[in-house]
Scaffold this motif. Sequence first.
Motif, mmCIF file in Angstrom:
data_model
loop_
_atom_site.group_PDB
_atom_site.id
_atom_site.type_symbol
_atom_site.label_atom_id
_atom_site.label_comp_id
_atom_site.label_asym_id
_atom_site.label_seq_id
_atom_site.Cartn_x
_atom_site.Cartn_y
_atom_site.Cartn_z
ATOM 1 N N VAL A 334 50.649 -18.907 52.457
ATOM 2 C CA VAL A 334 50.608 -18.566 51.036
ATOM 3 C C VAL A 334 51.610 -17.443 50.763
ATOM 4 O O VAL A 334 51.678 -16.463 51.502
ATOM 5 N N LYS A 335 52.388 -17.592 49.684
ATOM 6 C CA LYS A 335 53.431 -16.614 49.365
ATOM 7 C C LYS A 335 53.242 -16.087 47.948
ATOM 8 O O LYS A 335 52.654 -16.746 47.088
ATOM 9 N N THR A 336 53.766 -14.899 47.701
ATOM 10 C CA THR A 336 53.809 -14.408 46.323
ATOM 11 C C THR A 336 54.811 -15.254 45.554
ATOM 12 O O THR A 336 55.777 -15.770 46.109
ATOM 13 N N GLY A 337 54.561 -15.400 44.248
ATOM 14 C CA GLY A 337 55.455 -16.195 43.428
ATOM 15 C C GLY A 337 54.709 -17.214 42.582
ATOM 16 O O GLY A 337 53.481 -17.183 42.474
ATOM 17 N N PRO A 338 55.428 -18.157 41.971
ATOM 18 C CA PRO A 338 54.821 -19.109 41.039
ATOM 19 C C PRO A 338 53.808 -20.033 41.719
ATOM 20 O O PRO A 338 53.934 -20.378 42.894
ATOM 21 N N ALA A 339 52.816 -20.430 40.951
ATOM 22 C CA ALA A 339 51.816 -21.410 41.388
ATOM 23 C C ALA A 339 51.258 -22.060 40.131
ATOM 24 O O ALA A 339 51.702 -21.764 39.009
ATOM 25 N N GLU A 340 50.310 -22.961 40.304
ATOM 26 C CA GLU A 340 49.673 -23.585 39.150
ATOM 27 C C GLU A 340 48.164 -23.581 39.333
ATOM 28 O O GLU A 340 47.657 -23.558 40.468
ATOM 29 N N MET A 341 47.478 -23.568 38.222
ATOM 30 C CA MET A 341 46.023 -23.605 38.226
ATOM 31 C C MET A 341 45.561 -24.857 37.479
ATOM 32 O O MET A 341 46.117 -25.200 36.432
ATOM 33 N N LEU A 342 44.541 -25.528 38.017
ATOM 34 C CA LEU A 342 43.959 -26.687 37.358
ATOM 35 C C LEU A 342 42.624 -26.287 36.747
ATOM 36 O O LEU A 342 41.760 -25.739 37.445
ATOM 37 N N THR A 343 42.457 -26.546 35.458
ATOM 38 C CA THR A 343 41.178 -26.243 34.804
ATOM 39 C C THR A 343 41.067 -27.069 33.530
ATOM 40 O O THR A 343 42.011 -27.754 33.125
ATOM 41 N N VAL A 344 39.899 -27.003 32.889
ATOM 42 C CA VAL A 344 39.608 -27.763 31.664
ATOM 43 C C VAL A 344 39.421 -26.806 30.503
ATOM 44 O O VAL A 344 38.678 -25.822 30.608
ATOM 45 N N LEU A 345 40.090 -27.097 29.373
ATOM 46 C CA LEU A 345 39.892 -26.330 28.148
ATOM 47 C C LEU A 345 39.234 -27.162 27.054
ATOM 48 O O LEU A 345 38.572 -26.603 26.174
ATOM 49 N N ASP A 346 39.440 -28.475 27.111
ATOM 50 C CA ASP A 346 38.905 -29.362 26.068
ATOM 51 C C ASP A 346 38.209 -30.551 26.714
ATOM 52 O O ASP A 346 38.831 -31.298 27.492
ATOM 53 N N GLY A 347 36.950 -30.743 26.384
ATOM 54 C CA GLY A 347 36.219 -31.896 26.895
ATOM 55 C C GLY A 347 36.183 -31.912 28.407
ATOM 56 O O GLY A 347 35.712 -30.978 29.046
ATOM 57 N N GLU A 348 36.734 -32.986 28.986
ATOM 58 C CA GLU A 348 36.780 -33.119 30.442
ATOM 59 C C GLU A 348 38.211 -33.295 30.953
ATOM 60 O O GLU A 348 38.421 -33.696 32.093
ATOM 61 N N LYS A 349 39.193 -32.947 30.133
ATOM 62 C CA LYS A 349 40.599 -33.136 30.495
ATOM 63 C C LYS A 349 41.095 -32.016 31.403
ATOM 64 O O LYS A 349 41.147 -30.849 31.010
ATOM 65 N N ILE A 350 41.485 -32.376 32.643
ATOM 66 C CA ILE A 350 42.048 -31.403 33.582
ATOM 67 C C ILE A 350 43.524 -31.204 33.239
ATOM 68 O O ILE A 350 44.276 -32.167 33.083
ATOM 69 N N GLU A 351 43.949 -29.936 33.144
ATOM 70 C CA GLU A 351 45.348 -29.635 32.833
ATOM 71 C C GLU A 351 45.910 -28.634 33.836
ATOM 72 O O GLU A 351 45.174 -27.866 34.457
ATOM 73 N N LYS A 352 47.259 -28.652 33.959
ATOM 74 C CA LYS A 352 47.969 -27.686 34.797
ATOM 75 C C LYS A 352 48.403 -26.496 33.950
ATOM 76 O O LYS A 352 48.877 -26.663 32.833
ATOM 77 N N PHE A 353 48.268 -25.295 34.518
ATOM 78 C CA PHE A 353 48.734 -24.093 33.837
ATOM 79 C C PHE A 353 49.477 -23.205 34.833
ATOM 80 O O PHE A 353 49.105 -23.121 36.002
ATOM 81 N N GLN A 354 50.526 -22.530 34.343
ATOM 82 C CA GLN A 354 51.361 -21.700 35.209
ATOM 83 C C GLN A 354 50.691 -20.351 35.476
ATOM 84 O O GLN A 354 50.201 -19.693 34.560
ATOM 85 N N VAL A 355 50.696 -19.963 36.747
ATOM 86 C CA VAL A 355 50.216 -18.645 37.147
ATOM 87 C C VAL A 355 51.200 -18.075 38.163
ATOM 88 O O VAL A 355 52.106 -18.774 38.627
ATOM 89 N N GLU A 356 50.999 -16.819 38.509
ATOM 90 C CA GLU A 356 51.831 -16.191 39.541
ATOM 91 C C GLU A 356 50.923 -15.494 40.546
ATOM 92 O O GLU A 356 49.981 -14.792 40.171
ATOM 93 N N ILE A 357 51.214 -15.732 41.820
ATOM 94 C CA ILE A 357 50.518 -14.996 42.876
ATOM 95 C C ILE A 357 51.220 -13.654 43.014
ATOM 96 O O ILE A 357 52.349 -13.571 43.480
ATOM 97 N N LYS A 358 50.533 -12.593 42.580
ATOM 98 C CA LYS A 358 51.158 -11.271 42.556
ATOM 99 C C LYS A 358 51.036 -10.553 43.887
ATOM 100 O O LYS A 358 51.913 -9.782 44.271
ATOM 101 N N LYS A 359 49.935 -10.798 44.581
ATOM 102 C CA LYS A 359 49.719 -10.082 45.836
ATOM 103 C C LYS A 359 48.796 -10.893 46.734
ATOM 104 O O LYS A 359 47.852 -11.527 46.258
ATOM 105 N N ILE A 360 49.087 -10.872 48.021
ATOM 106 C CA ILE A 360 48.211 -11.477 49.026
ATOM 107 C C ILE A 360 47.561 -10.330 49.781
ATOM 108 O O ILE A 360 48.238 -9.515 50.410
ATOM 109 N N MET A 361 46.241 -10.250 49.697
ATOM 110 C CA MET A 361 45.529 -9.111 50.267
ATOM 111 C C MET A 361 45.483 -9.235 51.786
ATOM 112 O O MET A 361 45.110 -10.293 52.319
#
Length: 457
Positions: A334-361
Motif C-alpha cells: 500500500v502506498k500514499t497517493g490516489p485511490a478510490e472508494m466504493l460506497t452507496v449514496l442513492d438507493g443501492e447504486k454502488i459508485e466510485k469516488f476519488q480519495v487520497e491515501i495521506k499516510k500509512i501508519m
Amino acid sequence: MRRKTLGVIMALLIIAGTFNPQAKSFFSLPTQQRVSVGDRIRLNLEFPEQMLRQLSVYVEPNSKKVLLLNGIDISGRAFNFFDGWPVATSPGKAIIQIRLFGILPIKNVSVEVLPQTKIVPGGQSVGVLLHSEGVIVVGQSIVQDKEGRKYNPAKEAGILVGDVILRVNGSVVTSDEQVASTIDQAGRSDKDLKFLIKRKGKTFTASIRPVLCRETGRYRIGLYIRDSAAGVGTLSFYNPQTGKFGALGHVITDSDTNQPIDVSDGKIVRASIQGIQAGQKGQPGEKIGMFLNDQRFFGNIEKNTKFGIYGTLRYPLKNPVYSEPISIALADQVKTGPAEMLTVLDGEKIEKFQVEIKKIMPQSAPDSKGLIVEVTDPRLLKRTGGIIQGMSGSPLIQKGKIIGAVTHVFINDPTRGYGCLIEWMLLETEQVEKNQQKVGIRESMLPNFPFQKIDNF
C-alpha cells in the motif's frame, strides 16, 4: 581506484543518511517484505546510475523456485539493478542480499511469498442486526417501594454499567423481557436471584433481592438493560472461495458503555439509502437507510472484532462495478497517493469516488487504524462533506487492488478519516473459519449504532 572512490562515496552517504535523500532511500528499505504470488520484488534506491552499477542482488540458495527472473530460478544467483526484477512464482520464503562490488553485503531483506488471494470488493449498503450475548447493563435507577423508601439492589450487589448478565438462576439469558419476567416472578415468590455477570472477560456471581416498585407495580432491581442493536453500514468484501464476508472495519460497541458487544446472534441484510445528512466540522453526517427483505442477500454475523464484523453469506455475491474478484494488496504494497472508494449514496447504486491515501501508519501489530484517508472527489464532498456515518466498511482500491476499508471520520475534519488494511481484515475471516472448525485526533466510528430498545427493571 574508481571502485575505491565509489565505496568512499557510498560510506559518506550512509553516514549522512539523515540528511541525504539518496541515503534515506537506502535506510527506508524494509528488512521484511510480504508479497503475493504474481507480484514483482522491487528494491527502490534513489542512487545515481553509476553507483547502482556497483551494487548487485544475491538470492540465497534455500528458496528454490520462489523467485524467477525472466523465467529463470534465481535461487543461489545474483543479478544487478538493470536486469529487471524477479517475480514471486510460488509460496515460500527467500532471503535477498544487496551487495557492494558483488562481495560486500550491506542489506538483507527477508521476502515472504503468500498464495494469491482474490476477493469481491463490497460497497453495498447493509443493514446490521446484532443480538448480544446475554443483556448489557446500560444504566442504573432508583427503585422506590410503596412506603417511599429508595433502593438500588443491583448497585448494592456490585453490578456496574457495562456488565453483561449471562444467566439468572442458572438459566441462560436470551432477552431483556426474559430477565424482567424472571425478576418479577422471584419477587412475588419472595426469593433471591442469583446472577452470573461478565465484566472485562471475567465472570462472577451476585445475589439480589428484588423490590416491589410503587410506580410500575412490579418487582425490580434498578437496572437499565438492552439486548440488541441495529444500524446501517457498508460491506467491505466477499470471499467467493469461502463464502465469508467482512464489513464495517471496526468493532460495534454499546453507545452508552462504549464496550464491545459480544455477539450471540446477528445478521446483515440489504439496505437502501433514502437520504444523506452532510457532515460538518464537529458534527459527523450520516446515511439514512431502510432495511430490505431479500432472502437472496442475507448473512450470519459470527464475529464482532476491532477490524469489523465477519460471517458467512447465504448466497454468492457479485459487484456491478467489478465483474470479477480482484487481488488484495498486502500491507507492504500500500502506498500514499490516489485511490478510490466504493460506497452507496442513492438507493443501492454502488459508485466510485476519488480519495487520497495521506499516510500509512507504522504498525508492529495489526490495528484498525492503518491508514489516513482524505476524500478528494468534488461530487462526494459537495454531497456529504466527506466521510459520514454509514460509510464504515467502504472498500478502498488502489491500482486495481483492494487495500482496505474506511473505518472512522475525524470529527474536526470530515474530509479525512482512518482506514483499516485489508490484510488484517482477512485474518479475521480465517479466525472465523477456525472457530467453526472448533465449534490526540478525535474520531467517530461509523456507523453509530442506535439500539432498538432499553428496558428498565
